[in-house]
Design a protein around this motif. Structure first.
Motif, PDB file in Angstrom:
ATOM      1  N   LEU A 187       0.859  -1.182   0.000  1.00 46.12           N
ATOM      2  CA  LEU A 187       0.000   0.000   0.000  1.00 46.12           C
ATOM      3  C   LEU A 187       0.899   1.237   0.000  1.00 46.12           C
ATOM      4  N   TYR A 188       0.851   1.972  -1.088  1.00 42.59           N
ATOM      5  CA  TYR A 188       1.640   3.190  -1.227  1.00 42.59           C
ATOM      6  C   TYR A 188       0.806   4.417  -0.863  1.00 42.59           C
ATOM      7  N   PHE A 189       1.472   5.460  -0.404  1.00 42.60           N
ATOM      8  CA  PHE A 189       0.837   6.780  -0.386  1.00 42.60           C
ATOM      9  C   PHE A 189       1.768   7.755  -1.103  1.00 42.60           C
ATOM     10  N   ALA A 190       1.148   8.684  -1.820  1.00 41.49           N
ATOM     11  CA  ALA A 190       1.908   9.631  -2.629  1.00 41.49           C
ATOM     12  C   ALA A 190       1.717  11.036  -2.094  1.00 41.49           C
ATOM     13  N   ASP A 191       2.839  11.744  -1.976  1.00 44.87           N
ATOM     14  CA  ASP A 191       2.787  13.176  -1.635  1.00 44.87           C
ATOM     15  C   ASP A 191       2.558  13.933  -2.942  1.00 44.87           C
ATOM     16  N   SER A 192       1.341  13.833  -3.452  1.00 42.22           N
ATOM     17  CA  SER A 192       1.048  14.296  -4.809  1.00 42.22           C
ATOM     18  C   SER A 192       1.304  15.777  -5.004  1.00 42.22           C
ATOM     19  N   MET A 193       1.078  16.582  -3.968  1.00 38.14           N
ATOM     20  CA  MET A 193       1.254  18.028  -4.093  1.00 38.14           C
ATOM     21  C   MET A 193       2.658  18.481  -3.686  1.00 38.14           C
ATOM     22  N   GLY A 194       3.475  17.534  -3.224  1.00 41.62           N
ATOM     23  CA  GLY A 194       4.817  17.910  -2.797  1.00 41.62           C
ATOM     24  C   GLY A 194       4.828  18.867  -1.625  1.00 41.62           C
TER      25      GLY A 194
ATOM     26  N   MET B   3       4.485  17.909   1.742  1.00 42.72           N
ATOM     27  CA  MET B   3       4.771  17.306   3.036  1.00 42.72           C
ATOM     28  C   MET B   3       6.225  17.526   3.448  1.00 42.72           C
ATOM     29  N   ASP B   4       6.451  17.506   4.753  1.00 44.00           N
ATOM     30  CA  ASP B   4       7.803  17.515   5.292  1.00 44.00           C
ATOM     31  C   ASP B   4       7.998  16.219   6.086  1.00 44.00           C
ATOM     32  N   PRO B   5       9.200  15.937   6.593  1.00 45.17           N
ATOM     33  CA  PRO B   5       9.414  14.666   7.296  1.00 45.17           C
ATOM     34  C   PRO B   5       8.477  14.443   8.478  1.00 45.17           C
ATOM     35  N   ARG B   6       8.136  15.500   9.187  1.00 43.01           N
ATOM     36  CA  ARG B   6       7.221  15.325  10.321  1.00 43.01           C
ATOM     37  C   ARG B   6       5.864  14.830   9.850  1.00 43.01           C
TER      38      ARG B   6
ATOM     39  N   ALA C 140      11.892  15.774  -1.329  1.00 55.70           N
ATOM     40  CA  ALA C 140      11.528  14.420  -1.766  1.00 55.70           C
ATOM     41  C   ALA C 140      12.454  13.363  -1.169  1.00 55.70           C
ATOM     42  N   LEU C 141      13.760  13.586  -1.234  1.00 61.41           N
ATOM     43  CA  LEU C 141      14.696  12.592  -0.696  1.00 61.41           C
ATOM     44  C   LEU C 141      14.586  12.512   0.821  1.00 61.41           C
ATOM     45  N   GLN C 142      14.492  13.653   1.487  1.00 60.73           N
ATOM     46  CA  GLN C 142      14.374  13.649   2.944  1.00 60.73           C
ATOM     47  C   GLN C 142      13.127  12.892   3.389  1.00 60.73           C
ATOM     48  N   ASN C 143      12.015  13.133   2.709  1.00 59.54           N
ATOM     49  CA  ASN C 143      10.782  12.439   3.076  1.00 59.54           C
ATOM     50  C   ASN C 143      10.891  10.945   2.828  1.00 59.54           C
ATOM     51  N   THR C 144      11.580  10.558   1.761  1.00 63.01           N
ATOM     52  CA  THR C 144      11.768   9.135   1.456  1.00 63.01           C
ATOM     53  C   THR C 144      12.604   8.462   2.538  1.00 63.01           C
ATOM     54  N   LEU C 145      13.698   9.091   2.921  1.00 67.15           N
ATOM     55  CA  LEU C 145      14.558   8.514   3.958  1.00 67.15           C
ATOM     56  C   LEU C 145      13.847   8.472   5.307  1.00 67.15           C
ATOM     57  N   CYS C 146      13.066   9.500   5.584  1.00 68.24           N
ATOM     58  CA  CYS C 146      12.265   9.492   6.815  1.00 68.24           C
ATOM     59  C   CYS C 146      11.307   8.306   6.811  1.00 68.24           C
ATOM     60  N   ALA C 147      10.665   8.055   5.652  1.00 65.97           N
ATOM     61  CA  ALA C 147       9.728   6.938   5.550  1.00 65.97           C
ATOM     62  C   ALA C 147      10.420   5.608   5.806  1.00 65.97           C
ATOM     63  N   ILE C 148      11.636   5.467   5.273  1.00 70.30           N
ATOM     64  CA  ILE C 148      12.395   4.230   5.532  1.00 70.30           C
ATOM     65  C   ILE C 148      12.641   4.066   7.027  1.00 70.30           C
TER      66      ILE C 148
ATOM     67  N   LEU D 107       5.835  27.211  -4.259  1.00 66.35           N
ATOM     68  CA  LEU D 107       4.584  27.841  -3.851  1.00 66.35           C
ATOM     69  C   LEU D 107       3.408  26.882  -4.033  1.00 66.35           C
ATOM     70  N   ALA D 108       3.402  26.150  -5.150  1.00 66.83           N
ATOM     71  CA  ALA D 108       2.325  25.190  -5.377  1.00 66.83           C
ATOM     72  C   ALA D 108       2.297  24.134  -4.275  1.00 66.83           C
ATOM     73  N   GLY D 109       3.475  23.637  -3.904  1.00 64.70           N
ATOM     74  CA  GLY D 109       3.541  22.670  -2.812  1.00 64.70           C
ATOM     75  C   GLY D 109       3.075  23.262  -1.498  1.00 64.70           C
TER      76      GLY D 109
END
Length: 533
Positions: free
Chosen positions: A166-173, A175-178, A206-214, A282-284
């Protein structure tokens, strides 16, 4: 065990219509093996065929069997849930998309991308696909602004069907690690199976959030080469591979990947321009779908002020779901009935108007233009802050774009001419920035295909300052309009078609004034040389 999934040929296809050169694809497959990628999403699998798209938009088995697919890597495709849930024929559509036995196909992994409202309808696809031997993943999009209860409910729904991941996507970019850790904890309240994450790089996280998820126990992580993907792109494969190798205590061979980037991806990135920038940031920040920015950056009609105005509009009105109609509407920044308190007829009636545009023709021929002004005394109207003609010879300036006005307020404050602008319709912060400037308040609204010339306001078909200026001159009952600095653009530039359409619509109006270009132009208007006049 962490599975690094590379989805370059799927997500990157939003820039080049999934039309990747064969040599690139073959080199890419080899490079993925060298950097330890465990799964490759080779593209989309789709039943829709509108407009030309390359092979990676369909990923038919016949095509995949011609590729040098690596043996020890999962080969996957993505299906958009919107193609599966528009009627009740879920199993029929799955049967059209996939062989009844996965052993007959190069594809072993199927991911279904779905919005929250589609999730429950498409979850039964899990059973059909797993019975036929496929590994099944679901990508939940746009979950960043969902509540804890909503996310827990989605996770519990997934438990009933047990997809493989089950994946979740940060579609709008956005999110932060918290926030990433928080969403994972909420998903874990209803789902105990493998989790995956797909990050976007609007805010450079993107990379920070990925590493946080791991670190939070996620075992499937996505990336793309150079981050190539919709909007600002994704976590970069080359960076994630380095991080993963370090965590595993292994060496990684980056040479084939870096060669691939140098020969194929860097030239494409230069051409298409993916990667984060202040607009994507700004969009994110405001939860706006990145496709709005991507579309505007690819369309030369959108200047910096247009992009910022659209983002501000979508911030207030909502832009989570991309819509071309919403984009076109947002560009026309004034809403409602036009207002104004100044009538241009006292200034313009019976006079010849010389419009100074922003094209190079004004500077190139400014000597002749200035001589004509001194001898024949037309009413000289400069668009925005055009300054290639002696300022003493300019009578008024015209501007209507609120973001452009805010950016130019310091320049306008130093320029001596009165400024014709829809002053009473401007946002408070723009009016405040122009405090002390003489403003002639002529109202402005936009309605497609419409020219209307009121005493103190106008309606025009597009939100271009030239449309506003034409309306002012017409309302003011000028004699005719001379145009300098309207050189035009290249034939393939969409601004050319937009401008020509505007001029044609104006000339078709019963009240239209005669137009005469006096410097070189590509537009279909009468032309005479300023040197002979």
């Amino acid at each position: 065990m962490i599975t690094q999934l590379d989805c370059t040929l799927r997500d990157g296809g939003y820039y080049n219509n999934w039309n990747f050169e064969r040599g690139l694809v073959e080199n890419y497959l080899g490079a993925m093996v060298e950097v330890g990628v465990g799964a490759i999403e080779i593209g989309l699998r789709s039943l829709r065929n509108q407009g030309f798209k390359g092979a990676s938009a369909f990923c038919k088995d016949e095509y995949l069997k011609t590729l040098p697919l690596p043996d020890d890597v999962l080969i996957g495709v993505m299906v958009n849930a919107s193609e599966l849930v528009d009627d009740d024929a879920l199993e029929y559509k799955l049967g059209q998309l996939f062989p009844v036995n996965s052993a007959a196909s190069p594809v072993s992994l199927v991911r279904i991308a779905c919005h929250v409202h589609e999730f429950s309808s498409v979850l039964p696809a899990t059973e059909w696909l797993r019975e036929r031997g496929y590994i099944v993943g679901f990508n939940l999009m746009q979950v960043a602004d969902r509540t804890r209860d909503e996310i827990r409910s989605l996770a519990q729904a997934a438990t009933q069907y047990q997809p493989d991941v089950l994946y979740f996507a940060d579609s709008m970019g956005c999110m932060d690690p918290r926030q990433t850790a928080e969403v994972i904890s909420w998903l874990r309240e209803g789902w105990q199976g493998p989790l995956g994450i797909h990050t976007h790089d609007n805010m450079g996280l993107a990379l920070q959030n990925t590493l946080c998820a791991i670190d939070q126990g996620v075992t499937w992580v996505d990336a793309t080469v150079t981050g190539m993907g919709r909007g600002p792109g994704n976590a970069r494969t080359e960076e994630l591979a380095i991080e993963m190798a370090e965590r595993k205590g292994q060496d990684v061979n980056l040479i084939p990947l870096m060669q691939l980037i140098r020969t194929h991806f860097r030239p494409m990135q230069y051409h298409y321009g993916w990667g984060t920038n202040p607009y994507y940031f700004l969009a994110g920040k405001f939860g706006i779908h990145p496709s709005y920015v991507q579309e505007m950056l690819a369309d030369s009609r959108y200047l910096e002020e247009d992009i910022l105005a659209v983002i501000e509009h979508l911030r207030k009105e909502g832009g989570k779901k991309f819509s071309r109609e919403a984009l076109d509407s947002a560009r026309h920044f004034y809403r409602g009935e036009p207002e104004g308190s100044w009538s241009p007829d006292a200034l313009l009636e019976g006079r010849e108007v010389l419009l100074l545009g922003s094209g190079p023709g004004v500077k190139e021929h400014n000597g002749a233009i200035e001589q004509y002004i001194r001898e024949y005394r037309p009413l000289v109207m400069a668009l925005n802050t055009q300054s290639s003609v002696d300022s003493a010879l300019i009578d008024v300036r015209v501007a209507c774009h609120p973001v452009r006005l805010l950016a130019d307020c310091d320049v306008h404050s130093r320029l001596p001419q009165p400024l014709i602008t829809p002053a009473s319709m401007l946002p408070d912060h723009v009016r405040s920035a122009l405090r002390g400037k003489e403003l002639l308040d002529y109202g402005f609204s936009v309605r497609g295909g419409t020219f209307r010339f009121g005493d103190s306001f106008c309606t025009v078909p597009v939100s271009l300052v030239i449309a506003y200026a034409l309306a002012i001159a017409t309302s003011g009952k000028a004699l005719r309009i001379l145009m300098a600095g309207f050189d035009g653009y290249g034939a393939d530039d969409p601004r050319s078609a937009e401008m020509q359409s505007l001029l044609s619509q104006y000339q078709a109006c019963a009240e239209a004034l005669p137009l005469l270009a006096v410097t070189p132009t590509r537009y279909s208007v009468p032309v005479q040389s300023i040197y002979a006049m």
